[in-house]
Write an enzyme that holds these catalytic residues in place. Structure first.
Site, PDB file in Angstrom:
ATOM      1  CB  CYS A   1     -25.156  21.884  22.571  1.00 32.87           C
ATOM      2  SG  CYS A   1     -23.447  22.314  23.641  1.00 32.87           S
TER       3      CYS A   1
ATOM      4  CB  CYS B   1     -19.560  27.632  20.437  1.00 35.34           C
ATOM      5  SG  CYS B   1     -20.584  28.005  21.898  1.00 35.34           S
TER       6      CYS B   1
ATOM      7  CE1 TYR C   1     -18.173  31.508  26.825  1.00 36.26           C
ATOM      8  CE2 TYR C   1     -18.539  31.400  24.293  1.00 36.26           C
ATOM      9  CZ  TYR C   1     -17.887  31.652  25.738  1.00 36.26           C
ATOM     10  OH  TYR C   1     -16.591  32.078  25.385  1.00 36.26           O
TER      11      TYR C   1
HETATM   12  N1  DGL Z   1     -20.648  24.058  22.865  1.00 39.54           N
HETATM   13  C1  DGL Z   1     -21.478  25.092  23.071  1.00 39.54           C
HETATM   14  C2  DGL Z   1     -22.545  24.894  21.851  1.00 39.54           C
HETATM   15  O1  DGL Z   1     -22.720  24.447  20.908  1.00 39.54           O
HETATM   16  C3  DGL Z   1     -21.979  25.846  24.268  1.00 39.54           C
HETATM   17  C4  DGL Z   1     -22.185  25.193  25.487  1.00 39.54           C
HETATM   18  C5  DGL Z   1     -22.123  26.308  26.754  1.00 39.54           C
HETATM   19  O2  DGL Z   1     -21.250  26.964  26.940  1.00 39.54           O
HETATM   20  O3  DGL Z   1     -23.577  26.085  27.233  1.00 39.54           O
HETATM   21  O4  DGL Z   1     -23.744  25.617  21.998  1.00 39.54           O
END
Ligand code: DGL
Length: 273
Positions: free
Chosen positions: A192, A82, A51
Site C-alpha cells: 500500500c 494506489c 479505499y
Molecule cells: N494507498 C492506497 C494503496 O496503495 C490505498 C489505501 C487506502 O485508501 O485504503 O493501496
C-alpha cells in the site's frame, strides 16, 4: 483528413497522479527523481480515504472519477499511485482513457525471487489482498505459498491524520501480525503506498518479533521506471529545464489547506531505502 504534421518534439503537459489520499506521495517521490523535467498534478481523494475497506464497485467508481478529473485537466499520462485502485480499476481505466496509464502494484516478485527459505509478508489493504488481480499476481510467483497476505485496516486512517511516528503503530501491527510471532520472515512487502511512510515503525516491529532477513520492498521505483519508459517511447517528454521549482500541483477532495500541509511534509520526510 489525417493530420500529417510531425509530432512536436516536446510535450510540456503535466502528468497526473492519484491515490485515495496521501499514500501516492511516496510514489510521487520516485517519479520526481526519475523524471526531473516533468511537472505533476497530484490528486488525493482524502475525503473518501481509505479505499481499502470499500467494495470493488465503490473503488472502481472513485478511481474513474479521479482519473476523469485529471484527464479533464489536461494531463498527458496518468499514474495510479494506489495499489487498491490498481487492483479494482486498472483494466477499466485503460479501456476508458486516451492517455497512457501506469500503475503501482505490490512488489511481491522481487521479494519472492530473493534468496532464502523464510516467508514473505505482504502487507496491504483488505481490498487489495482479496481482489482477483492481486490473487493472480501471487499465483504467478515461483512459490505462491511463500507469501502471507495480511490486510491491515486502520493504518491508512492514522496516516491520513498525518501520524507517522515510529511507535505510533505498535497496537495495529501487534493485532495484525501476532499470528506470525517468531516466524522466519525474509521479505516484507509494503503493498500500500501509504506504508513506506511508516517503514521505521514496521522495521522496528519486525526486528522485535520475527527472525530472517526482514527486507522491505515497495513498488514505487518500478512504477517510476515504467513511467519513464512510457514517456520516452511515446515521445511525451517535457522540454528539458522547463519544469521550474514548483513541480507539483496538489489537489484534494478534502480540506485543501489542511491536506496540503500534510502532503508537503510527507514529500520531504526520510523514508526507507
Ligand atoms: N494507498 C492506497 C494503496 O496503495 C490505498 C489505501 C487506502 O485508501 O485504503 O493501496
Amino acid at each position: 483528413m489525417t493530420d500529417r504534421s510531425p509530432k512536436p518534439e516536446y510535450d510540456d503537459r503535466p502528468i497526473g497522479v492519484f491515490d485515495s489520499g496521501f499514500g501516492g506521495a511516496s510514489t510521487l517521490r520516485n517519479l520526481l527523481l526519475e523524471l526531473p523535467d516533468e511537472r505533476f498534478i497530484y490528486f488525493g481523494d482524502n475525503l473518501n480515504a481509505p479505499y481499502g475497506d470499500k467494495s470493488e464497485e465503490e473503488i472502481l467508481l472513485l478511481a474513474e472519477n479521479a482519473a476523469d478529473m485529471l484527464v479533464h485537466r489536461g494531463v498527458k499520462a496518468l499514474v495510479v499511485a494506489c495499489n487498491t485502485a490498481t487492483s479494482a480499476a486498472i483494466k477499466a481505466l485503460r479501456e476508458r482513457l486516451d492517455v497512457p496509464v501506469v500503475s503501482v502494484e505490490p512488489a511481491i516478485k522481487p521479494a519472492c525471487e530473493a534468496e532464502g527459505d523464510g516467508k514473505v509478508l505482504m502487507l496491504a489493504t483488505v481490498a487489495t489482498t482479496g481482489l482477483a488481480r492481486y490473487r493472480a499476481l501471487q499465483a504467478r510467483m515461483p512459490d505462491p505459498d511463500r507469501v502471507i497476505n495480511v490486510g491491515c485496516s486502520g493504518i491508512v486512517d492514522r496516516i491520513e491524520k498525518g501520524v507517522v511516528g515510529e511507535t505510533d503503530f505498535d497496537d495495529i501491527l501487534s493485532e495484525k501480525l501476532a499470528p506470525y510471532e517468531g516466524m522466519k520472515i525474509d521479505g516484507i512487502v509494503l503493498g500500500c503506498t501509504h506504508y513506506p511512510f511508516i517503514a521505521p515503525a514496521i522495521k522496528r516491529y519486525a526486528a522485535a518479533h520475527f527472525t530472517g532477513e526482514r527486507r522491505l520492498y515497495d513498488g514505487n521505483a518500478g512504477t517510476a521506471r515504467q513511467l519513464k519508459r512510457v514517456i520516452d517511447s511515446r515521445r511525451l517528454n517535457a522540454r528539458p529545464g522547463c519544469a521550474g521549482e514548483d513541480r507539483v500541483t496538489f489537489l484534494t477532495s478534502g480540506d485543501h489547506e489542511e491536506c496540503e500541509t500534510i502532503f508537503r511534509r510527507l514529500l520531504e520526510i526520510p523514508i526507507h531505502d
